[in-house]
Each structure stands twice: as C-alpha cells, then as structure tokens.
Design a protein around this motif. Sequence first.
Motif, PDB file in Angstrom:
ATOM      1  N   GLY A 174       0.812  -1.207   0.000  1.00 27.55           N
ATOM      2  CA  GLY A 174       0.000   0.000   0.000  1.00 27.55           C
ATOM      3  C   GLY A 174       0.843   1.252   0.000  1.00 27.55           C
ATOM      4  O   GLY A 174       0.538   2.244  -0.641  1.00 27.55           O
ATOM      5  N   GLY A 175       1.944   1.253   0.804  1.00 26.00           N
ATOM      6  CA  GLY A 175       2.817   2.409   0.834  1.00 26.00           C
ATOM      7  C   GLY A 175       3.435   2.693  -0.515  1.00 26.00           C
ATOM      8  O   GLY A 175       3.605   3.834  -0.911  1.00 26.00           O
ATOM      9  N   GLY A 176       3.780   1.625  -1.251  1.00 28.46           N
ATOM     10  CA  GLY A 176       4.353   1.822  -2.575  1.00 28.46           C
ATOM     11  C   GLY A 176       3.375   2.492  -3.519  1.00 28.46           C
ATOM     12  O   GLY A 176       3.755   3.367  -4.286  1.00 28.46           O
ATOM     13  N   LYS A 177       2.105   2.089  -3.434  1.00 27.82           N
ATOM     14  CA  LYS A 177       1.095   2.710  -4.286  1.00 27.82           C
ATOM     15  C   LYS A 177       0.930   4.175  -3.932  1.00 27.82           C
ATOM     16  O   LYS A 177       0.774   5.024  -4.803  1.00 27.82           O
ATOM     17  CB  LYS A 177      -0.236   1.972  -4.130  1.00 27.82           C
ATOM     18  CG  LYS A 177      -0.258   0.578  -4.735  1.00 27.82           C
ATOM     19  CD  LYS A 177      -1.616  -0.060  -4.599  1.00 27.82           C
ATOM     20  CE  LYS A 177      -1.662  -1.443  -5.242  1.00 27.82           C
ATOM     21  NZ  LYS A 177      -2.989  -2.080  -5.087  1.00 27.82           N
ATOM     22  N   GLN A 178       0.959   4.493  -2.631  1.00 27.50           N
ATOM     23  CA  GLN A 178       0.816   5.886  -2.211  1.00 27.50           C
ATOM     24  C   GLN A 178       1.993   6.724  -2.687  1.00 27.50           C
ATOM     25  O   GLN A 178       1.828   7.862  -3.139  1.00 27.50           O
ATOM     26  CB  GLN A 178       0.703   5.957  -0.679  1.00 27.50           C
ATOM     27  CG  GLN A 178       0.511   7.366  -0.139  1.00 27.50           C
ATOM     28  CD  GLN A 178      -0.767   8.000  -0.645  1.00 27.50           C
ATOM     29  OE1 GLN A 178      -1.797   7.341  -0.723  1.00 27.50           O
ATOM     30  NE2 GLN A 178      -0.707   9.277  -0.996  1.00 27.50           N
ATOM     31  N   GLU A 179       3.196   6.146  -2.602  1.00 24.19           N
ATOM     32  CA  GLU A 179       4.381   6.873  -3.058  1.00 24.19           C
ATOM     33  C   GLU A 179       4.306   7.136  -4.561  1.00 24.19           C
ATOM     34  O   GLU A 179       4.663   8.220  -5.034  1.00 24.19           O
ATOM     35  CB  GLU A 179       5.638   6.078  -2.721  1.00 24.19           C
ATOM     36  CG  GLU A 179       5.950   6.044  -1.236  1.00 24.19           C
ATOM     37  CD  GLU A 179       7.177   5.217  -0.929  1.00 24.19           C
ATOM     38  OE1 GLU A 179       7.784   4.688  -1.898  1.00 24.19           O
ATOM     39  OE2 GLU A 179       7.536   5.083   0.238  1.00 24.19           O
ATOM     40  N   LYS A 180       3.838   6.138  -5.316  1.00 25.39           N
ATOM     41  CA  LYS A 180       3.701   6.328  -6.764  1.00 25.39           C
ATOM     42  C   LYS A 180       2.664   7.397  -7.072  1.00 25.39           C
ATOM     43  O   LYS A 180       2.848   8.212  -7.979  1.00 25.39           O
ATOM     44  CB  LYS A 180       3.311   5.004  -7.425  1.00 25.39           C
ATOM     45  CG  LYS A 180       4.429   3.961  -7.430  1.00 25.39           C
ATOM     46  CD  LYS A 180       3.984   2.691  -8.130  1.00 25.39           C
ATOM     47  CE  LYS A 180       5.100   1.643  -8.144  1.00 25.39           C
ATOM     48  NZ  LYS A 180       4.667   0.393  -8.796  1.00 25.39           N
ATOM     49  N   ALA A 181       1.569   7.404  -6.311  1.00 20.90           N
ATOM     50  CA  ALA A 181       0.536   8.419  -6.524  1.00 20.90           C
ATOM     51  C   ALA A 181       1.068   9.811  -6.210  1.00 20.90           C
ATOM     52  O   ALA A 181       0.818  10.775  -6.945  1.00 20.90           O
ATOM     53  CB  ALA A 181      -0.686   8.111  -5.660  1.00 20.90           C
ATOM     54  N   ASP A 182       1.831   9.922  -5.111  1.00 19.53           N
ATOM     55  CA  ASP A 182       2.413  11.219  -4.755  1.00 19.53           C
ATOM     56  C   ASP A 182       3.406  11.679  -5.814  1.00 19.53           C
ATOM     57  O   ASP A 182       3.469  12.858  -6.167  1.00 19.53           O
ATOM     58  CB  ASP A 182       3.113  11.130  -3.392  1.00 19.53           C
ATOM     59  CG  ASP A 182       2.119  10.931  -2.259  1.00 19.53           C
ATOM     60  OD1 ASP A 182       0.916  11.180  -2.480  1.00 19.53           O
ATOM     61  OD2 ASP A 182       2.551  10.520  -1.159  1.00 19.53           O
ATOM     62  N   GLU A 183       4.197  10.746  -6.320  1.00 20.37           N
ATOM     63  CA  GLU A 183       5.195  11.090  -7.342  1.00 20.37           C
ATOM     64  C   GLU A 183       4.522  11.554  -8.630  1.00 20.37           C
ATOM     65  O   GLU A 183       4.955  12.530  -9.253  1.00 20.37           O
ATOM     66  CB  GLU A 183       6.082   9.873  -7.620  1.00 20.37           C
ATOM     67  CG  GLU A 183       7.154  10.108  -8.673  1.00 20.37           C
ATOM     68  CD  GLU A 183       8.209  11.091  -8.237  1.00 20.37           C
ATOM     69  OE1 GLU A 183       8.905  11.630  -9.112  1.00 20.37           O
ATOM     70  OE2 GLU A 183       8.338  11.321  -7.022  1.00 20.37           O
ATOM     71  N   GLU A 184       3.444  10.862  -9.012  1.00 18.27           N
ATOM     72  CA  GLU A 184       2.726  11.260 -10.224  1.00 18.27           C
ATOM     73  C   GLU A 184       2.089  12.638 -10.050  1.00 18.27           C
ATOM     74  O   GLU A 184       2.089  13.454 -10.972  1.00 18.27           O
ATOM     75  CB  GLU A 184       1.649  10.213 -10.546  1.00 18.27           C
ATOM     76  CG  GLU A 184       0.910  10.465 -11.848  1.00 18.27           C
ATOM     77  CD  GLU A 184       1.810  10.392 -13.076  1.00 18.27           C
ATOM     78  OE1 GLU A 184       1.464  11.027 -14.091  1.00 18.27           O
ATOM     79  OE2 GLU A 184       2.852   9.696 -13.004  1.00 18.27           O
ATOM     80  N   THR A 185       1.565  12.892  -8.855  1.00 12.96           N
ATOM     81  CA  THR A 185       0.979  14.210  -8.585  1.00 12.96           C
ATOM     82  C   THR A 185       2.036  15.300  -8.656  1.00 12.96           C
ATOM     83  O   THR A 185       1.805  16.376  -9.221  1.00 12.96           O
ATOM     84  CB  THR A 185       0.319  14.210  -7.197  1.00 12.96           C
ATOM     85  OG1 THR A 185      -0.718  13.224  -7.167  1.00 12.96           O
ATOM     86  CG2 THR A 185      -0.290  15.565  -6.885  1.00 12.96           C
ATOM     87  N   ALA A 186       3.206  15.040  -8.073  1.00  5.56           N
ATOM     88  CA  ALA A 186       4.288  16.020  -8.120  1.00  5.56           C
ATOM     89  C   ALA A 186       4.756  16.256  -9.551  1.00  5.56           C
ATOM     90  O   ALA A 186       5.069  17.390  -9.938  1.00  5.56           O
ATOM     91  CB  ALA A 186       5.451  15.547  -7.250  1.00  5.56           C
ATOM     92  N   LEU A 187       4.803  15.181 -10.364  1.00  5.19           N
ATOM     93  CA  LEU A 187       5.209  15.325 -11.766  1.00  5.19           C
ATOM     94  C   LEU A 187       4.210  16.181 -12.531  1.00  5.19           C
ATOM     95  O   LEU A 187       4.597  17.054 -13.320  1.00  5.19           O
ATOM     96  CB  LEU A 187       5.333  13.938 -12.404  1.00  5.19           C
ATOM     97  CG  LEU A 187       5.664  13.906 -13.900  1.00  5.19           C
ATOM     98  CD1 LEU A 187       6.992  14.585 -14.180  1.00  5.19           C
ATOM     99  CD2 LEU A 187       5.690  12.451 -14.413  1.00  5.19           C
TER     100      LEU A 187
END
Length: 309
Positions: A174-187
């Motif tokens: 779950g943490g990995g998915k959240q990190e990917k979502a945060d990274e995509e939002t930042a991008l």
Amino acid sequence: MSTIIMAACWPLQGMSASQKAVLISLADQANDDGVCWPAVGTIAARTCLSERAVRDALAWLQAAGAVFREYRHNTSTYYTVCPKRFDPSKAPVESKRTTKRKTNVAANAAPPAAAAPGADAAPPANAAVPPANAAPPPANAAGLEGQMPPPNHQLNHHLTANEPSPPAAQSARGGGKQEKADEETALQAACKHTWAAYNQAFEQRYGVKPVRNQVVNANVKTLVKRLGYEEAPLVAAWYVLSVNESFVVKNSHGVGVLVNQAEGYRTQWARGQAVTATAAQAADKSSANFDAIEEAKRLSRQRKEGGNA
C-alpha cells in the motif's frame, strides 16, 4: 528545499511542537516562493505524527497565517508557507476537536478512588447527569478510540462522521502505491509550472500564445523528467527569452527543439550565457587551429627522431 523559507520559519515562536514540525516539513519541501504540494500522509510520515494531528496542525497554522492552502478538485492541495504573516494571536488557543474530545473524556470519566461509596453521596456540580429515559449503550458499542470526531469543515470537508480512523501502519504494498501516486501528482504539478513559465515567456516574446497539443504535452513531460522539477520551468523560460540561434528562432522556440538539446541549454542557463552561432563557429575554429598546431608539433618530433637515428 528553500533555505530562505526554512531560515524564516525556524525562529517563529508561539506554537506547539507538532505545529512547528509540520511547518518545518512544509518549508523543507517548498521552493523560494514558499509553494509545495505534499500529501497529508507524506507530512505524517516525515514528522512521525498521525494524519489527524497533521490536519489539526495545518488548520492552526492556516488560522495563524503561517500557511495558506489552495484546495483543488481531484489533485493535491497547494500549500504556501508565509512566515512573515505568522500571528499566533489570530489562531484559536485550542481546536474545537481537542476541546470536544476532552469534554467527552471528562463526562465519561470514572469517579475518583477516594470517593466514599453510598447512595447518599452527592455528585459533583459539573458531573454529566444522564436523562431518566436514557437507553443503555449497546454491548458492542465502540469506544472513543475507534470513533472519529465530527469533521472540521475548514479542513476535513472530505471526511464523514462515521469514517473510521486510518490504520496505524500501512503494508509495504500500500505504501508503494501511495508513493507512486504522490510522485505522479508532483510530476503533474511540475509539468504545469513548466508550461506556465514557457507560456508566459512565449507571449512576452511573440505576443501570442504557443500551440499546445498532445505532442507538446509529451515534450513538456519529457523535459521535466530530464531536467528535474525545479530547473525545468526556469530553463524553459530562459530558452524562449535568451536563445537567439537562427534555427531556434526559425522554429519559433518550439518545445521540441528545447527537448532535443535540453542538457545543453540547461548548461548555458546555469552559466548565464547563451551560445550564439557566431560563438559556436569561433569555438570550432579555435579547436581546429589547436588540433593543427598539435599535429605540426607531432610531425616535427618524428622528423627529429628520424634524423637522429
């Protein structure tokens, strides 16, 4: 990280340790304008606080003027750190959520151990007296720890009163998915800033808006990935306003030309000097002359070595 914003936040007084931790976390991720867009979960992980504590701290900081929040639908919240506007007198001494929690705990607290039992014992003046027809609580009723207080309409407008508390720890998946979502939002946010900088510079130079389509959007995204979130907007604006190469001007400073030579233009931007066609030809000529001199020296050494033999 902006050292300017960070240096202005550290001396601020009049807040709790959790509020100061959230403020410093935002300042650590902000640019020189004080803007950042971290998720609440990211702030909680960085400060070792619960998400509820982070939300309470953000609400207090906003009331005190130290943080301004811009809510956006289906995307991350923008935070602007404003240390110069900080005024703790404007913020409530204690949040409504904390006050209500303490009131509930006091009303349900057990009587002190030293109290004398008996039917004639008078209850305290401020004791909560249940109504005569009050129904007993169900056997499976959840305790205080399993419930969430009513939502704060200034902050938790997306929560409901029956929403359960977030889990204390997330799984690695779950943490990995959240990190990917945060990274995509930042991008996405970095691409938005890069296009805004390019668009403003383009209108300033040409007096019209640049063309924007799927190809252009893909080029902007590639540029951000190659140059980084912070430098891409700066290089894009500098490219339009400072580069005057004939090929670039002929192509009206297209984003595709910038992407093809992104690293080279980034170096010129960092040095503060654009390389013109004349300067490039002069550099090539100097290099060719240097190579010719070195070749002449080599041939001269060979002749001397042959004569000595």
